[in-house]
Scaffold this motif. Structure first.
Motif, PDB file in Angstrom:
ATOM      1  N   LEU A   1      36.813  47.529  50.737  1.00  0.00           N
ATOM      2  CA  LEU A   1      36.751  46.206  51.327  1.00  0.00           C
ATOM      3  C   LEU A   1      36.681  45.187  50.196  1.00  0.00           C
ATOM      4  CD1 LEU A   1      36.471  44.406  53.842  1.00  0.00           C
ATOM      5  CD2 LEU A   1      33.995  44.728  53.650  1.00  0.00           C
ATOM      6  N   VAL A   2      37.622  44.258  50.188  1.00  0.00           N
ATOM      7  CA  VAL A   2      37.665  43.228  49.149  1.00  0.00           C
ATOM      8  C   VAL A   2      37.463  41.876  49.826  1.00  0.00           C
ATOM      9  CG1 VAL A   2      39.019  42.186  47.294  1.00  0.00           C
ATOM     10  CG2 VAL A   2      39.274  44.622  47.802  1.00  0.00           C
ATOM     11  N   PRO A   3      36.255  41.279  49.702  1.00  0.00           N
ATOM     12  CA  PRO A   3      36.030  39.964  50.299  1.00  0.00           C
ATOM     13  C   PRO A   3      36.609  38.868  49.413  1.00  0.00           C
ATOM     14  CG  PRO A   3      34.008  40.781  49.314  1.00  0.00           C
ATOM     15  CD  PRO A   3      35.048  41.850  49.133  1.00  0.00           C
ATOM     16  N   LEU A   4      37.322  37.946  50.012  1.00  0.00           N
ATOM     17  CA  LEU A   4      37.939  36.836  49.285  1.00  0.00           C
ATOM     18  C   LEU A   4      37.457  35.525  49.885  1.00  0.00           C
ATOM     19  CD1 LEU A   4      41.549  38.289  49.207  1.00  0.00           C
ATOM     20  CD2 LEU A   4      39.928  38.227  47.310  1.00  0.00           C
TER      21      LEU A   4
ATOM     22  N   ALA B   1      36.853  35.555  42.915  1.00  0.00           N
ATOM     23  CA  ALA B   1      37.024  36.603  43.921  1.00  0.00           C
ATOM     24  C   ALA B   1      38.398  37.254  43.798  1.00  0.00           C
ATOM     25  CB  ALA B   1      36.833  36.020  45.318  1.00  0.00           C
ATOM     26  N   GLU B   2      39.416  36.467  43.515  1.00  0.00           N
ATOM     27  CA  GLU B   2      40.768  37.005  43.409  1.00  0.00           C
ATOM     28  C   GLU B   2      40.940  37.930  42.209  1.00  0.00           C
ATOM     29  OE1 GLU B   2      43.787  34.034  43.857  1.00  0.00           O
ATOM     30  OE2 GLU B   2      42.945  33.368  45.772  1.00  0.00           O
ATOM     31  N   GLN B   3      40.033  37.869  41.249  1.00  0.00           N
ATOM     32  CA  GLN B   3      40.103  38.778  40.098  1.00  0.00           C
ATOM     33  C   GLN B   3      39.869  40.226  40.518  1.00  0.00           C
ATOM     34  OE1 GLN B   3      37.553  37.455  36.921  1.00  0.00           O
ATOM     35  NE2 GLN B   3      38.581  35.482  36.747  1.00  0.00           N
ATOM     36  N   ALA B   4      39.332  40.444  41.701  1.00  0.00           N
ATOM     37  CA  ALA B   4      39.103  41.803  42.189  1.00  0.00           C
ATOM     38  C   ALA B   4      40.397  42.462  42.662  1.00  0.00           C
ATOM     39  CB  ALA B   4      38.080  41.783  43.329  1.00  0.00           C
ATOM     40  N   LEU B   5      41.401  41.676  43.008  1.00  0.00           N
ATOM     41  CA  LEU B   5      42.632  42.221  43.584  1.00  0.00           C
ATOM     42  C   LEU B   5      43.358  43.208  42.675  1.00  0.00           C
ATOM     43  CD1 LEU B   5      43.959  39.063  45.427  1.00  0.00           C
ATOM     44  CD2 LEU B   5      42.968  41.127  46.433  1.00  0.00           C
ATOM     45  N   PRO B   6      43.579  42.904  41.391  1.00  0.00           N
ATOM     46  CA  PRO B   6      44.261  43.893  40.548  1.00  0.00           C
ATOM     47  C   PRO B   6      43.497  45.208  40.429  1.00  0.00           C
ATOM     48  CG  PRO B   6      44.197  41.756  39.452  1.00  0.00           C
ATOM     49  CD  PRO B   6      43.338  41.662  40.684  1.00  0.00           C
ATOM     50  N   PHE B   7      42.172  45.134  40.425  1.00  0.00           N
ATOM     51  CA  PHE B   7      41.369  46.358  40.337  1.00  0.00           C
ATOM     52  C   PHE B   7      41.493  47.180  41.611  1.00  0.00           C
ATOM     53  CE2 PHE B   7      39.383  43.469  37.305  1.00  0.00           C
ATOM     54  CZ  PHE B   7      39.365  44.266  36.177  1.00  0.00           C
ATOM     55  N   ALA B   8      41.474  46.505  42.756  1.00  0.00           N
ATOM     56  CA  ALA B   8      41.648  47.211  44.025  1.00  0.00           C
ATOM     57  C   ALA B   8      43.033  47.852  44.075  1.00  0.00           C
ATOM     58  CB  ALA B   8      41.461  46.245  45.188  1.00  0.00           C
TER      59      ALA B   8
ATOM     60  N   VAL C   1      43.155  49.548  51.237  1.00  0.00           N
ATOM     61  CA  VAL C   1      42.483  48.302  50.874  1.00  0.00           C
ATOM     62  C   VAL C   1      42.488  47.379  52.083  1.00  0.00           C
ATOM     63  CG1 VAL C   1      42.528  46.269  49.366  1.00  0.00           C
ATOM     64  CG2 VAL C   1      43.139  48.512  48.455  1.00  0.00           C
ATOM     65  N   VAL C   2      41.315  46.872  52.421  1.00  0.00           N
ATOM     66  CA  VAL C   2      41.185  45.893  53.488  1.00  0.00           C
ATOM     67  C   VAL C   2      40.713  44.599  52.843  1.00  0.00           C
ATOM     68  CG1 VAL C   2      39.925  45.263  55.595  1.00  0.00           C
ATOM     69  CG2 VAL C   2      40.650  47.628  55.222  1.00  0.00           C
ATOM     70  N   LEU C   3      41.476  43.527  53.034  1.00  0.00           N
ATOM     71  CA  LEU C   3      41.106  42.217  52.506  1.00  0.00           C
ATOM     72  C   LEU C   3      40.376  41.450  53.601  1.00  0.00           C
ATOM     73  CD1 LEU C   3      44.463  41.269  50.756  1.00  0.00           C
ATOM     74  CD2 LEU C   3      42.486  42.452  49.781  1.00  0.00           C
ATOM     75  N   LEU C   4      39.251  40.858  53.240  1.00  0.00           N
ATOM     76  CA  LEU C   4      38.439  40.098  54.184  1.00  0.00           C
ATOM     77  C   LEU C   4      38.325  38.677  53.669  1.00  0.00           C
ATOM     78  CD1 LEU C   4      36.466  39.952  56.626  1.00  0.00           C
ATOM     79  CD2 LEU C   4      34.653  40.538  55.002  1.00  0.00           C
ATOM     80  N   GLN C   5      38.892  37.732  54.415  1.00  0.00           N
ATOM     81  CA  GLN C   5      38.785  36.339  54.016  1.00  0.00           C
ATOM     82  C   GLN C   5      37.489  35.776  54.581  1.00  0.00           C
ATOM     83  OE1 GLN C   5      41.928  33.778  55.356  1.00  0.00           O
ATOM     84  NE2 GLN C   5      41.251  32.087  54.090  1.00  0.00           N
ATOM     85  N   VAL C   6      36.658  35.244  53.715  1.00  0.00           N
ATOM     86  CA  VAL C   6      35.385  34.657  54.131  1.00  0.00           C
ATOM     87  C   VAL C   6      35.411  33.167  53.811  1.00  0.00           C
ATOM     88  CG1 VAL C   6      34.083  36.796  53.844  1.00  0.00           C
ATOM     89  CG2 VAL C   6      34.287  35.230  51.933  1.00  0.00           C
TER      90      VAL C   6
END
Length: 67
Positions: A5-8, A14-21, A32-37
């Motif tokens: 779960l990648v909260p954005l 927060a977007e820096q987590a995307l390449p790692f995911a 990968v599930v993206l969660l917009q908060v």
């Protein structure tokens, strides 16, 4: 199958987590599930923590009194 779960929140941090995911998901066999908060000003509250020298129940009472 595992899930990541990648909260954005719209921030660059927060977007820096995307390449790692993107890199880790295939290695772990995960989807990968993206969660917009987003902030809800109507329900915002401050985070209160007890002083470092108020352990256990004393710290909990202090935090409750501050709230």
């Amino acid at each position: 199958m595992q899930t990541m779960l990648v909260p954005l929140d719209g921030s660059a941090l927060a977007e820096q987590a995307l390449p790692f995911a993107h890199l880790l998901a295939p290695l772990l066999g995960a989807r990968v599930v993206l969660l917009q908060v987003f902030p809800d000003p109507e329900h915002e509250y401050s985070v209160i923590s007890a002083p470092a020298d108020a352990p256990g129940a004393a710290g909990a009472r202090w935090a409750h009194q501050q709230h």
